[in-house]
Scaffold this motif. Structure first.
Motif, PDB file in Angstrom:
ATOM      1  N   GLN A  37       0.836  -1.576   0.524  1.00  0.00           N
ATOM      2  CA  GLN A  37       0.371   0.371  -0.312  1.00  0.00           C
ATOM      3  C   GLN A  37       0.993   0.909   0.022  1.00  0.00           C
ATOM      4  O   GLN A  37       0.580   2.122  -0.853  1.00  0.00           O
ATOM      5  N   THR A  39       4.051   1.678  -1.003  1.00  0.00           N
ATOM      6  CA  THR A  39       4.627   1.544  -2.691  1.00  0.00           C
ATOM      7  C   THR A  39       3.749   2.378  -3.421  1.00  0.00           C
ATOM      8  O   THR A  39       3.891   2.963  -4.454  1.00  0.00           O
ATOM      9  N   GLN A  40       1.992   1.889  -3.586  1.00  0.00           N
ATOM     10  CA  GLN A  40       1.143   2.353  -3.856  1.00  0.00           C
ATOM     11  C   GLN A  40       1.140   4.051  -3.909  1.00  0.00           C
ATOM     12  O   GLN A  40       1.052   4.812  -4.904  1.00  0.00           O
ATOM     13  N   LEU A  41       1.352   4.136  -2.428  1.00  0.00           N
ATOM     14  CA  LEU A  41       1.022   5.585  -2.902  1.00  0.00           C
ATOM     15  C   LEU A  41       1.865   6.346  -3.149  1.00  0.00           C
ATOM     16  O   LEU A  41       1.830   7.909  -3.959  1.00  0.00           O
ATOM     17  N   ASN A  43       4.610   5.490  -5.566  1.00  0.00           N
ATOM     18  CA  ASN A  43       4.326   5.482  -7.018  1.00  0.00           C
ATOM     19  C   ASN A  43       3.526   6.508  -7.199  1.00  0.00           C
ATOM     20  O   ASN A  43       3.768   6.865  -8.553  1.00  0.00           O
ATOM     21  N   GLN A  44       2.172   6.829  -6.679  1.00  0.00           N
ATOM     22  CA  GLN A  44       1.054   7.926  -7.299  1.00  0.00           C
ATOM     23  C   GLN A  44       1.618   9.599  -6.830  1.00  0.00           C
ATOM     24  O   GLN A  44       0.651  10.622  -7.121  1.00  0.00           O
ATOM     25  N   GLY A  45       2.896   9.534  -6.263  1.00  0.00           N
ATOM     26  CA  GLY A  45       2.832  11.082  -5.738  1.00  0.00           C
ATOM     27  C   GLY A  45       2.737  11.631  -5.483  1.00  0.00           C
ATOM     28  O   GLY A  45       1.899  13.013  -4.986  1.00  0.00           O
ATOM     29  N   LYS A  46       1.477  10.770  -4.376  1.00  0.00           N
ATOM     30  CA  LYS A  46       0.818  10.940  -2.956  1.00  0.00           C
ATOM     31  C   LYS A  46       0.586  11.185  -2.014  1.00  0.00           C
ATOM     32  O   LYS A  46       0.114  11.885  -0.724  1.00  0.00           O
ATOM     33  N   LYS A  87      -2.444  15.939   3.174  1.00  0.00           N
ATOM     34  CA  LYS A  87      -2.065  14.855   1.964  1.00  0.00           C
ATOM     35  C   LYS A  87      -1.597  14.072   2.612  1.00  0.00           C
ATOM     36  O   LYS A  87      -1.707  13.554   3.861  1.00  0.00           O
ATOM     37  N   ASN A  88      -1.579  12.462   2.193  1.00  0.00           N
ATOM     38  CA  ASN A  88      -0.944  11.370   2.401  1.00  0.00           C
ATOM     39  C   ASN A  88       0.682  11.375   3.411  1.00  0.00           C
ATOM     40  O   ASN A  88       0.982  12.271   2.721  1.00  0.00           O
TER      41      ASN A  88
END
Length: 133
Positions: A37, A39-41, A43-46, A87-88
């Protein structure tokens, strides 16, 4: 039935001690993300990656683009990350214990989406994910 009545104190002790062992597992200790999870955040640049380890641990290896603010300095250095309140924020430490404390501090400071990396950098290394020095 007679056994239960005769041993009510022992039975109560067993139930009480079992509850004491299970209680910490049932408590929610902040939002956590797995390495997948996170890594996904990332990679999305978020997401902001906040490493709360001391400088020595951070220099030994950290996630790419992470910001180092040791846990002991977090309350005094919050202004450095104020712009990420909406933001996250993924908080990272060695094993996940300090990042949970830091996540709670950030949530109390008004950060809306704070997550602790479950297992910390140790879990990140176990998965064979990249770090830089």
């Amino acid at each position: 039935m007679k056994f239960l009545i005769d041993n009510i104190f022992v039975l109560g002790l067993v139930i009480l001690s079992g509850g004491a062992l299970i209680f910490p597992l049932l408590q929610r200790r902040g939002n956590k993300v797995t390495t997948l999870q996170a890594t996904q955040l990332i990679n999305q640049g978020k997401a902001l990656i906040l490493d709360v380890r001391e400088a020595q641990g951070f220099s030994a290896g950290h996630l790419i683009d992470s910001k180092n603010i040791p846990l002991k300095d977090l309350t005094t250095r919050l202004v450095e990350i104020e712009k990420f309140k909406a933001k996250n924020v993924i908080v990272v430490c060695q094993t996940g214990a300090q990042s949970s404390k830091a996540s709670a501090q950030l949530a109390m400071a008004g950060f809306q989406q704070v997550y602790s990396l479950d297992g910390g950098i140790a879990s990140w290394h176990t998965q064979g994910l990249p770090t830089i020095k």
